[in-house]
Scaffold this motif. Structure first.
Motif, PDB file in Angstrom:
ATOM      1  N   ASN A 443       0.812  -1.213   0.000  1.00 48.39           N
ATOM      2  CA  ASN A 443       0.000   0.000   0.000  1.00 48.39           C
ATOM      3  C   ASN A 443       0.848   1.266   0.000  1.00 48.39           C
ATOM      4  O   ASN A 443       0.583   2.228   0.734  1.00 48.39           O
ATOM      5  CB  ASN A 443      -0.960   0.017   1.191  1.00 48.39           C
ATOM      6  CG  ASN A 443      -2.067  -1.011   1.033  1.00 48.39           C
ATOM      7  OD1 ASN A 443      -2.687  -1.116  -0.017  1.00 48.39           O
ATOM      8  ND2 ASN A 443      -2.296  -1.793   2.064  1.00 48.39           N
ATOM      9  N   ASN A 444       1.893   1.275  -0.831  1.00 46.00           N
ATOM     10  CA  ASN A 444       2.678   2.490  -1.030  1.00 46.00           C
ATOM     11  C   ASN A 444       1.981   3.394  -2.038  1.00 46.00           C
ATOM     12  O   ASN A 444       1.269   2.933  -2.927  1.00 46.00           O
ATOM     13  CB  ASN A 444       4.067   2.139  -1.579  1.00 46.00           C
ATOM     14  CG  ASN A 444       4.954   1.519  -0.524  1.00 46.00           C
ATOM     15  OD1 ASN A 444       5.053   2.013   0.582  1.00 46.00           O
ATOM     16  ND2 ASN A 444       5.601   0.418  -0.868  1.00 46.00           N
ATOM     17  N   TYR A 445       2.219   4.699  -1.899  1.00 42.11           N
ATOM     18  CA  TYR A 445       1.712   5.654  -2.876  1.00 42.11           C
ATOM     19  C   TYR A 445       2.722   5.829  -4.008  1.00 42.11           C
ATOM     20  O   TYR A 445       3.935   5.664  -3.813  1.00 42.11           O
ATOM     21  CB  TYR A 445       1.451   7.008  -2.213  1.00 42.11           C
ATOM     22  CG  TYR A 445       0.253   7.007  -1.297  1.00 42.11           C
ATOM     23  CD1 TYR A 445      -1.018   7.268  -1.795  1.00 42.11           C
ATOM     24  CD2 TYR A 445       0.387   6.733   0.063  1.00 42.11           C
ATOM     25  CE1 TYR A 445      -2.129   7.256  -0.965  1.00 42.11           C
ATOM     26  CE2 TYR A 445      -0.711   6.715   0.905  1.00 42.11           C
ATOM     27  CZ  TYR A 445      -1.966   6.978   0.382  1.00 42.11           C
ATOM     28  OH  TYR A 445      -3.057   6.948   1.210  1.00 42.11           O
ATOM     29  N   LEU A 446       2.227   6.189  -5.178  1.00 39.35           N
ATOM     30  CA  LEU A 446       3.113   6.574  -6.264  1.00 39.35           C
ATOM     31  C   LEU A 446       3.511   8.036  -6.069  1.00 39.35           C
ATOM     32  O   LEU A 446       2.669   8.886  -5.770  1.00 39.35           O
ATOM     33  CB  LEU A 446       2.423   6.398  -7.618  1.00 39.35           C
ATOM     34  CG  LEU A 446       1.955   4.984  -7.967  1.00 39.35           C
ATOM     35  CD1 LEU A 446       1.452   4.934  -9.401  1.00 39.35           C
ATOM     36  CD2 LEU A 446       3.070   3.967  -7.761  1.00 39.35           C
ATOM     37  N   VAL A 447       4.791   8.294  -6.226  1.00 38.89           N
ATOM     38  CA  VAL A 447       5.323   9.641  -6.046  1.00 38.89           C
ATOM     39  C   VAL A 447       6.100  10.006  -7.308  1.00 38.89           C
ATOM     40  O   VAL A 447       7.030   9.296  -7.695  1.00 38.89           O
ATOM     41  CB  VAL A 447       6.249   9.730  -4.817  1.00 38.89           C
ATOM     42  CG1 VAL A 447       6.731  11.172  -4.624  1.00 38.89           C
ATOM     43  CG2 VAL A 447       5.544   9.234  -3.570  1.00 38.89           C
ATOM     44  N   THR A 448       5.702  11.119  -7.940  1.00 38.74           N
ATOM     45  CA  THR A 448       6.418  11.606  -9.117  1.00 38.74           C
ATOM     46  C   THR A 448       7.205  12.852  -8.717  1.00 38.74           C
ATOM     47  O   THR A 448       6.671  13.745  -8.052  1.00 38.74           O
ATOM     48  CB  THR A 448       5.449  11.941 -10.255  1.00 38.74           C
ATOM     49  OG1 THR A 448       4.639  10.783 -10.525  1.00 38.74           O
ATOM     50  CG2 THR A 448       6.201  12.310 -11.523  1.00 38.74           C
ATOM     51  N   MET A 449       8.473  12.895  -9.104  1.00 40.46           N
ATOM     52  CA  MET A 449       9.376  13.944  -8.632  1.00 40.46           C
ATOM     53  C   MET A 449      10.338  14.371  -9.732  1.00 40.46           C
ATOM     54  O   MET A 449      10.491  13.677 -10.746  1.00 40.46           O
ATOM     55  CB  MET A 449      10.182  13.432  -7.433  1.00 40.46           C
ATOM     56  CG  MET A 449      11.112  12.270  -7.778  1.00 40.46           C
ATOM     57  SD  MET A 449      12.087  11.678  -6.369  1.00 40.46           S
ATOM     58  CE  MET A 449      10.829  10.811  -5.435  1.00 40.46           C
ATOM     59  N   ASP A 450      10.977  15.503  -9.506  1.00 39.49           N
ATOM     60  CA  ASP A 450      12.050  15.965 -10.381  1.00 39.49           C
ATOM     61  C   ASP A 450      13.371  15.359  -9.938  1.00 39.49           C
ATOM     62  O   ASP A 450      13.736  15.449  -8.763  1.00 39.49           O
ATOM     63  CB  ASP A 450      12.197  17.494 -10.315  1.00 39.49           C
ATOM     64  CG  ASP A 450      11.086  18.233 -11.036  1.00 39.49           C
ATOM     65  OD1 ASP A 450      10.344  17.587 -11.795  1.00 39.49           O
ATOM     66  OD2 ASP A 450      10.970  19.464 -10.837  1.00 39.49           O
ATOM     67  N   THR A 516       8.865   8.581 -11.548  1.00 41.25           N
ATOM     68  CA  THR A 516       7.911   7.995 -10.604  1.00 41.25           C
ATOM     69  C   THR A 516       8.528   6.795  -9.903  1.00 41.25           C
ATOM     70  O   THR A 516       9.120   5.913 -10.545  1.00 41.25           O
ATOM     71  CB  THR A 516       6.620   7.560 -11.319  1.00 41.25           C
ATOM     72  OG1 THR A 516       5.940   8.711 -11.788  1.00 41.25           O
ATOM     73  CG2 THR A 516       5.697   6.789 -10.376  1.00 41.25           C
ATOM     74  N   VAL A 517       8.382   6.775  -8.583  1.00 43.54           N
ATOM     75  CA  VAL A 517       8.732   5.625  -7.751  1.00 43.54           C
ATOM     76  C   VAL A 517       7.634   5.485  -6.701  1.00 43.54           C
ATOM     77  O   VAL A 517       6.761   6.335  -6.585  1.00 43.54           O
ATOM     78  CB  VAL A 517      10.103   5.812  -7.059  1.00 43.54           C
ATOM     79  CG1 VAL A 517      11.231   5.852  -8.067  1.00 43.54           C
ATOM     80  CG2 VAL A 517      10.121   7.065  -6.189  1.00 43.54           C
ATOM     81  N   ASN A 518       7.666   4.416  -5.927  1.00 46.44           N
ATOM     82  CA  ASN A 518       6.702   4.321  -4.829  1.00 46.44           C
ATOM     83  C   ASN A 518       7.198   5.119  -3.622  1.00 46.44           C
ATOM     84  O   ASN A 518       8.357   5.538  -3.561  1.00 46.44           O
ATOM     85  CB  ASN A 518       6.408   2.854  -4.468  1.00 46.44           C
ATOM     86  CG  ASN A 518       7.636   2.083  -4.040  1.00 46.44           C
ATOM     87  OD1 ASN A 518       8.461   2.566  -3.265  1.00 46.44           O
ATOM     88  ND2 ASN A 518       7.770   0.856  -4.542  1.00 46.44           N
ATOM     89  N   SER A 519       6.313   5.341  -2.663  1.00 44.65           N
ATOM     90  CA  SER A 519       6.642   6.201  -1.529  1.00 44.65           C
ATOM     91  C   SER A 519       7.762   5.632  -0.675  1.00 44.65           C
ATOM     92  O   SER A 519       8.507   6.381  -0.027  1.00 44.65           O
ATOM     93  CB  SER A 519       5.403   6.456  -0.677  1.00 44.65           C
ATOM     94  OG  SER A 519       4.749   5.251  -0.319  1.00 44.65           O
TER      95      SER A 519
END
Length: 572
Positions: A443-450, A516-519
């Motif tokens: 149940n990790n969130y997807l996180v998109t970052m620079d 994008t990676v998981n939280s």
């Protein structure tokens, strides 16, 4: 010195140097001790670790028996029966655990927030456990929920210990550091519980904000002294950190099934060698290994260190003599063995009823069809290689975050340890929600970052072993991103810097990319520390929700999903 006990998988006896086996057998055990008469009594500790919510006796749970034959093993119904049988006739017995009882759990437990597992463990007689890293998968608040309960959920019947889990401002533990088992007749045993110091690097930072994890040796020594100040001289450490049995002689005696001596390696060795000599026994976990070993304490005396594999397939039985005069365990009397939880016993009725109740409630959710596959899509044999299911998950995460309003992702990466099961075609290629959950249970969130191109290169270099990790972890990459891994080169040069490409164009060191990676990874988990530097973060869907939605869009009975072709990473 070691003695084999009948019908046990791994056994070891700790005796002072030069003590004869006959002396050990006769001297440590008084005939009346088991009944609590006289100066000595017989203690029994039963231990498990890394249960990970495996309450059901699943077909995939197996373990080699004493003849090396793989047999069905584990399941709460059978573990409970084995533990109950082991306790028969033992008046001074307690059942303990060394963490990761919950988290990364199969569908039945996870669908109900691991409440079924906590109930099951309490019902089978677990009296105390250390926390492990997976107890923090959903953050400290969810752990408190399991400890304290809420609404109709009573929570744990046993204390969860975390002596080295402290408030970073006050330095005080946020969980109970130890627990004292008080048997009849004034017999007391203290249990110090800890997780590995590196827990903060392998759980999502957002759930442990304001918490730090202290050195295991310093913490154990501190509370061993506090226990002795309270008159508790017999001390056991429950530590969620472990080691690995090895064939070469490392000076740490272990016993294997065939009677041959093996050694031991891994983080637990240094910890056990340095931990206060006042500590009598160390029960460990985390590495999912199975061992009963002798590791010398700082005074050079042998001390037992144990681990019982994982998933409830094995339990450890430790026996020791307690001296009423010294109020301490007689170290030379300590014996231990690991027993395989074979399913050749009557299942425990209370556990069967508990499991059946949850199965009735979850069946409709579990059997929901989410997609179709045309072939098996599997993990690798190790976490140090590219594998099809990892590539598929990376593709799905990229797809779900590529829209500018959802993150504008250009690349996605997936950690190999986050892929927990294979997707198997079976008879009809149907993928159910329960199967998908088994693949991604965190149940990790997807996180998109620079990230800059230079940071992406650093991340790939952090796949290699280093100060924070002893093994290679091979990040799974989304379609369109490629690079070369040259194993003939040394160190971080193995990741060939000018080989990084996105859709055929070179990755530029100074250019910014949306990744994008998981939280878990986004917080620097698995020692991918550079990911914690990512900017302009946008939090998206839960990873399982994203994967289910991707299957709904990309697969059907007429157009099932195939395994991605290998070769995104050119390993030479």
């Amino acid at each position: 010195m070691f003695t084999m006990k009948p019908r046990r998988r791994l056994t070891a006896a700790l005796a002072a140097a030069g003590l004869a086996a006959a002396t050990l057998a006769a001297g440590g055990w008084s005939s009346g001790g088991g009944h609590g008469h006289g100066r000595e009594v017989d203690l029994q500790l039963l231990a498990i670790n890394d249960f990970h919510g495996n309450i059901e006796a699943g077909e995939g749970l197996t373990h080699p028996d004493e003849n090396g034959v793989e047999v069905p093993a584990g399941g709460a119904e059978y573990l409970a029966t084995h533990l109950a049988e082991a306790r028969e006739g033992e008046r001074y017995s307690t059942t303990v655990a060394a963490g990761d009882l919950i988290g990364a759990s199969p569908f039945l437990s996870a669908a109900f927030g691991d409440e079924p597992t906590i109930e099951s463990l309490g019902a089978m007689g677990v009296e105390v456990s250390s926390v492990g890293n997976h107890e923090f998968d959903k953050g400290i608040d969810d752990l408190y929920r399991h400890i304290e309960g809420e609404d109709d959920y009573a929570g744990a019947e046993f204390p969860y210990l975390g002596a080295n889990v402290v408030d970073e401002d006050t330095g005080e533990p946020v969980l109970e550091p130890y627990w004292i088992k008080q048997f009849r007749g004034g017999v007391k045993v203290g249990f110090i519980g800890m997780t590995l110091e590196g827990t903060g690097d392998i759980v999502a930072e957002s759930g442990i904000e304001g918490i730090e994890f202290l050195d295991e040796v310093e913490t154990a020594d501190k509370y061993a002294e506090e226990l002795r100040d309270k008159g508790v001289n017999s001390i056991v450490v429950l530590l969620h950190e472990g080691g690995y049995p090895v064939e070469e002689d490392t000076g740490h005696e272990c016993e294997s099934l065939d009677g041959s001596g093996v050694g031991m390696s891994g983080p637990i060795v240094d910890i056990a060698e340095q931990m206060s000599s006042e500590i009598d026994i160390v029960v460990t976990g985390h590495t999912h290994q199975e061992y009963v070993c002798s590791v010398p304490d700082p005074a050079g005396q042998p001390r037992m260190v144990t681990s019982a594999s994982s998933y409830g397939r094995v339990f450890t039985e430790i026996e020791a003599t307690y001296d009423r005069r010294t109020k301490d365990i007689v170290r030379s009397s300590v014996t231990g063995s690991n027993t395989v939880v074979e399913r050749d016993v009557e299942p425990d009725a209370a556990q069967s009823e508990l499991i059946a109740g949850y199965q009735d409630d979850v069946e409709e959710v579990a059997n929901r069809v989410v997609g179709h596959i045309s072939e098996d899509i599997t993990r690798g044999d190790t976490r140090a290689e590219e594998f099809a299911l990892g590539s598929l998950i990376a593709d799905a995460q990229l797809d779900r975050t590529a829209d500018p309003g959802l993150g504008g992702a250009e690349i996605a990466f997936m950690n190999p340890g986050g892929v927990r099961a294979d997707l198997l075609h079976g008879e009809d290629g149907v993928v159910t929600y329960a199967e998908l959950f088994s693949v991604q249970p965190f149940n990790n969130y997807l996180v998109t970052m620079d990230l800059t191109g230079a940071q992406i290169l650093t991340m790939l270099q952090q796949q290699l072993p280093g100060e924070d990790r002893e093994t290679t972890l091979f990040l799974q990459v989304s379609e369109g991103f490629t690079y070369t891994w040259d194993t003939s080169l040394e160190g971080t040069d193995q990741i060939v810097a000018d080989s990084l490409m996105l859709n055929g164009e070179p990755i530029a060191a100074e250019q910014t990319y949306r990744v994008t990676v998981n939280s878990f990874l986004a917080d620097g988990g698995d020692s991918f520390h550079v990911l914690a530097e990512g900017q302009n973060r946008l939090f998206g869907e839960v990873d399982l929700v994203a994967l289910e939605a991707w299957f709904a869009e990309h697969s059907s009975a007429e157009g099932p999903v195939a395994a991605p072709e290998p070769g995104r990473v050119n390993v030479i």
